[in-house]
Design a protein around this motif. Structure first.
Motif, short mmCIF file in Angstrom:
data_model
loop_
_atom_site.label_atom_id
_atom_site.label_comp_id
_atom_site.label_asym_id
_atom_site.label_seq_id
_atom_site.Cartn_x
_atom_site.Cartn_y
_atom_site.Cartn_z
N LYS A 177 0.84 -1.20 0.00
CA LYS A 177 0.00 0.00 0.00
C LYS A 177 0.87 1.26 0.00
CE LYS A 177 -3.66 2.17 2.69
NZ LYS A 177 -4.47 2.08 3.90
N ALA A 178 1.91 1.26 0.82
CA ALA A 178 2.82 2.41 0.86
C ALA A 178 3.56 2.56 -0.46
CB ALA A 178 3.82 2.25 2.02
N GLY A 179 3.98 1.44 -1.05
CA GLY A 179 4.65 1.50 -2.35
C GLY A 179 3.74 2.06 -3.44
N LEU A 180 2.48 1.66 -3.43
CA LEU A 180 1.53 2.19 -4.40
C LEU A 180 1.30 3.68 -4.19
CD1 LEU A 180 -1.08 -0.71 -4.51
CD2 LEU A 180 0.49 -0.03 -6.32
N GLU A 181 1.24 4.09 -2.95
CA GLU A 181 1.07 5.52 -2.64
C GLU A 181 2.27 6.31 -3.14
OE1 GLU A 181 -0.46 9.15 -1.02
OE2 GLU A 181 -1.33 7.30 -1.77
N MET A 182 3.48 5.77 -2.93
CA MET A 182 4.69 6.44 -3.42
C MET A 182 4.64 6.55 -4.94
SD MET A 182 6.89 7.34 -1.11
CE MET A 182 8.32 7.42 -2.14
N ASN A 183 4.24 5.48 -5.60
CA ASN A 183 4.16 5.49 -7.06
C ASN A 183 3.16 6.54 -7.53
OD1 ASN A 183 4.75 4.58 -9.67
ND2 ASN A 183 3.02 3.18 -9.63
N ARG A 184 2.00 6.60 -6.89
CA ARG A 184 0.98 7.58 -7.26
C ARG A 184 1.51 9.00 -7.10
NH1 ARG A 184 -2.48 10.88 -5.00
NH2 ARG A 184 -1.88 10.33 -2.89
N GLN B 200 3.87 14.04 -9.40
CA GLN B 200 4.96 15.00 -9.45
C GLN B 200 5.56 15.06 -10.85
OE1 GLN B 200 8.65 14.31 -7.20
NE2 GLN B 200 8.30 16.31 -6.26
N GLU B 201 5.72 13.95 -11.51
CA GLU B 201 6.24 13.94 -12.88
C GLU B 201 5.31 14.71 -13.81
OE1 GLU B 201 9.17 13.04 -14.17
OE2 GLU B 201 9.78 12.65 -12.12
N ALA B 202 4.01 14.61 -13.59
CA ALA B 202 3.06 15.37 -14.41
C ALA B 202 3.25 16.87 -14.21
CB ALA B 202 1.62 14.96 -14.09
N VAL B 203 3.50 17.29 -12.98
CA VAL B 203 3.76 18.71 -12.71
C VAL B 203 5.06 19.14 -13.38
CG1 VAL B 203 4.26 20.41 -10.90
CG2 VAL B 203 2.43 18.74 -10.56
N PHE B 204 6.11 18.32 -13.28
CA PHE B 204 7.37 18.65 -13.95
C PHE B 204 7.17 18.77 -15.46
CE2 PHE B 204 9.88 16.37 -10.37
CZ PHE B 204 9.81 17.50 -9.58
N SER B 205 6.36 17.88 -16.00
CA SER B 205 6.06 17.94 -17.44
C SER B 205 5.37 19.25 -17.79
CB SER B 205 5.19 16.75 -17.82
OG SER B 205 4.84 16.80 -19.18
N ILE C 250 5.69 12.95 -0.53
CA ILE C 250 6.58 11.82 -0.80
C ILE C 250 7.51 11.59 0.38
CG2 ILE C 250 8.56 11.08 -2.22
CD1 ILE C 250 7.11 12.40 -4.63
N ASP C 251 8.09 12.67 0.90
CA ASP C 251 8.99 12.55 2.06
C ASP C 251 8.26 11.95 3.26
OD1 ASP C 251 10.96 13.67 0.47
OD2 ASP C 251 10.81 15.68 1.38
N ALA C 252 7.03 12.39 3.50
CA ALA C 252 6.25 11.87 4.62
C ALA C 252 5.92 10.39 4.41
CB ALA C 252 4.97 12.68 4.81
N ALA C 253 5.58 10.02 3.18
CA ALA C 253 5.27 8.62 2.88
C ALA C 253 6.50 7.74 3.06
CB ALA C 253 4.71 8.49 1.46
N GLN C 254 7.66 8.24 2.63
CA GLN C 254 8.90 7.48 2.81
C GLN C 254 9.21 7.31 4.29
OE1 GLN C 254 11.59 9.84 0.47
NE2 GLN C 254 11.46 8.45 -1.27
N ALA C 255 8.99 8.35 5.07
CA ALA C 255 9.24 8.26 6.51
C ALA C 255 8.31 7.22 7.14
CB ALA C 255 9.05 9.63 7.17
N ARG C 256 7.04 7.20 6.73
CA ARG C 256 6.10 6.20 7.26
C ARG C 256 6.53 4.80 6.87
NH1 ARG C 256 2.42 9.97 5.47
NH2 ARG C 256 1.92 8.73 3.62
#
Length: 140
Positions: free
Chosen positions: A38-45, A50-55, A100-106
């Motif tokens: 679940k956390a991995g999927l959240e990170m991917n989402r 973020q990539e869409a914003v960079f685009s 993303i940082d918060a999700a990685q910390a969790r």
């Protein structure tokens, strides 16, 4: 009740207790795996957002560079200068990075060991780069 029947019943009770313990252990392991997936999927989402914003930032910069945008751009919030649009996109990218940082910390709170901050995979204590994604790892 004879001794054999009593012994068989006791063995069955012991086997049932062991099976119950095994089921609880399996449920706990499945819960941990579920949380990890679940956390991995959240990170991917979040990374996709973020990539869409960079685009979008790149697209605006390209349109400015080619002269297709000069004074204003029409946005959902009304006309904006290209700089305002870029600033708003950068703020959005930073907000997503904070998520993303918060999700990685969790993710790392619940897992002992060392993990890649880019993809979340477990890495060795002496690794400099992640074997899964190639990202440079933070120093220990």
């Amino acid at each position: 009740m004879d001794k054999n029947t009593s012994r068989i019943l006791q063995e069955l009770a012991n086997a049932a207790d062991e099976a119950k313990s095994a089921v609880h252990s399996a449920a706990a392991a499945m819960g941990e795996k579920y949380d990890s997936v679940k956390a991995g999927l959240e990170m991917n989402r979040l990374e996709i957002r973020q990539e869409a914003v960079f685009s979008d930032i790149g697209r605006v910069l390209f349109l400015i560079h080619t002269g297709k945008i000069k004074d204003t751009m029409e946005t959902d919030e009304g006309p904006r200068s290209p700089q305002q649009v870029i600033d708003e996109l950068l703020i959005g990218a930073e907000q997503i990075q904070q998520e993303i940082d918060a999700a990685q910390a969790r993710m790392q709170e619940n897992r002992p060991g060392r993990y890649c901050t880019k993809c979340g995979r477990e890495v060795g204590e002496d690794d400099v780069y992640c074997a899964a994604c190639g990202a440079k790892l933070a120093e220990k």
